[in-house]
Scaffold this active site. Structure first.
Site, PDB file in Angstrom:
ATOM      1  N   GLU A   1       0.865  -1.247  -0.026  1.00 34.37           N
ATOM      2  CA  GLU A   1      -0.026   0.034   0.048  1.00 34.37           C
ATOM      3  C   GLU A   1       0.922   1.305  -0.229  1.00 34.37           C
ATOM      4  O   GLU A   1       2.003   1.191   0.381  1.00 34.37           O
ATOM      5  CB  GLU A   1      -0.935   0.019   1.174  1.00 34.37           C
ATOM      6  CG  GLU A   1      -1.884   1.128   1.360  1.00 34.37           C
ATOM      7  CD  GLU A   1      -2.668   1.268   2.268  1.00 34.37           C
ATOM      8  OE1 GLU A   1      -3.998   1.614   2.250  1.00 34.37           O
ATOM      9  OE2 GLU A   1      -2.136   0.562   3.579  1.00 34.37           O
TER      10      GLU A   1
ATOM     11  N   LYS B   1      -9.493   1.564  -2.806  1.00 37.76           N
ATOM     12  CA  LYS B   1      -9.880   1.028  -1.484  1.00 37.76           C
ATOM     13  C   LYS B   1     -11.266   1.274  -1.024  1.00 37.76           C
ATOM     14  O   LYS B   1     -11.497   2.727  -1.197  1.00 37.76           O
ATOM     15  CB  LYS B   1      -8.688   1.580  -0.457  1.00 37.76           C
ATOM     16  CG  LYS B   1      -8.778   0.971   0.905  1.00 37.76           C
ATOM     17  CD  LYS B   1      -7.677   1.692   1.790  1.00 37.76           C
ATOM     18  CE  LYS B   1      -7.749   1.002   3.131  1.00 37.76           C
ATOM     19  NZ  LYS B   1      -6.532   1.566   3.978  1.00 37.76           N
TER      20      LYS B   1
ATOM     21  N   CYS C   1      -5.366  -3.571   2.367  1.00 39.58           N
ATOM     22  CA  CYS C   1      -5.015  -3.059   4.113  1.00 39.58           C
ATOM     23  C   CYS C   1      -6.357  -3.255   4.671  1.00 39.58           C
ATOM     24  O   CYS C   1      -6.816  -4.451   4.970  1.00 39.58           O
ATOM     25  CB  CYS C   1      -4.531  -1.673   4.055  1.00 39.58           C
ATOM     26  SG  CYS C   1      -3.759  -1.603   5.701  1.00 39.58           S
TER      27      CYS C   1
END
Length: 275
Positions: A40, A113, A154
């Site tokens: 990330e 994300k 994540c």
């Protein structure tokens, strides 16, 4: 499939980080890597929104993206850029966007994300990702030739329904590029990654940021490291520890259907009411 995981300690200087990542890609290729994964925010780890606004770019013309596309083409490899922090989000916010780059250097898939890390880990460690980043709303499965990959980033790791949806859409490998907190990493990182693999019968590749990240301005961030590769049966195939560097793992993709035949949970969904 021989996969390389790049564990990084990215600074808040995108130009500096690009040189580092390109060198690591060349190293991974020299060791026989066919598919390379970065973590990330590969281009910039920063807690200072003003600094981010001064150094980040829009996707079109972003030097990190174009530079890594050139590296993928030069070496003829598949490349997962775990994510880049970019301008172009809703309002004045940024986007946290993952890229899958083909051996021809072209972008074959992107993913923004979905789940924002808005948490207070303890009195000293608070995150409000949604204040700086706009969330995505589209799940993505992409083809890398030998396999299909499901893209996550994540904090998405904590939402099993996303990973189940990716597996049911055909993913053989789940990508979980991360910059995990040291506190939550020590408690949750490995069990969550193993759980996502076991639940879906997928390989899981989790390239991570690690260590204390140099910052020109603002507070320095520290991340957990321990990039992992996990088998569809939940076995940890690789733990990169806390040092930055290149680690490789060999996958036998036939382990995916074999694991799903043993425990065919993906085909056992049932409708239910309540609670």
């Amino acid at each position: 499939m021989k996969v390389a995981i790049l564990q990084l300690t990215s600074s808040d200087d995108p130009a500096e980080n690009l040189v580092m990542v390109q060198d690591m890609i060349a190293d991974a290729v020299s060791q026989g890597a066919e598919f390379i994964c970065t973590p990330e925010v590969t281009n910039c780890v920063s807690l200072d929104r003003k600094h981010q606004a001064s150094v980040l770019s829009y996707q079109e013309g972003d030097p990190t993206l174009s530079g890594l596309q050139s590296s993928a083409k030069e070496h003829g490899i598949w490349l997962s850029i775990g994510s880049l922090a970019l301008k172009g989000g809703e309002g004045d916010r940024f986007v946290n966007r993952s890229f899958l780059i083909g051996p021809d250097g072209k972008i074959t898939a992107t993913y923004d994300k979905i789940h924002m890390f808005d948490v207070q880990v303890n009195e000293a460690e608070t995150y409000a990702e949604s204040s700086g980043y706009a969330p995505g709303d589209q799940a993505v499965v992409a083809d890398i030739g030998a396999a299909k990959v499901g893209l996550t980033i994540c904090y998405d790791l904590r939402f099993p329904y996303l990973h189940r949806a990716l597996a049911k859409a055909g993913a053989d490998i789940l990508l979980v590029p991360s910059a995990f907190s040291p506190v939550t990493g020590a408690a949750h990182w490995k069990p969550l990654l193993r759980a996502r693999a076991i639940e879906t019968g997928c390989f899981v590749i989790a390239a991570a940021q690690t260590g204390t990240h140099a910052a020109q301005t603002g507070k320095k961030r520290t991340t957990y490291g321990h990039s992992l590769a996990v088998s569809p049966w939940g076995e940890v195939l690789l733990d990169a520890g806390v040092a930055p560097g290149v680690t490789l793992v060999d996958f036998t993709l036939s382990d995916v259907p074999r694991s799903r035949e043993r425990i065919p949970a993906l085909s056992h969904d049932r409708e239910f009411s309540g609670p």
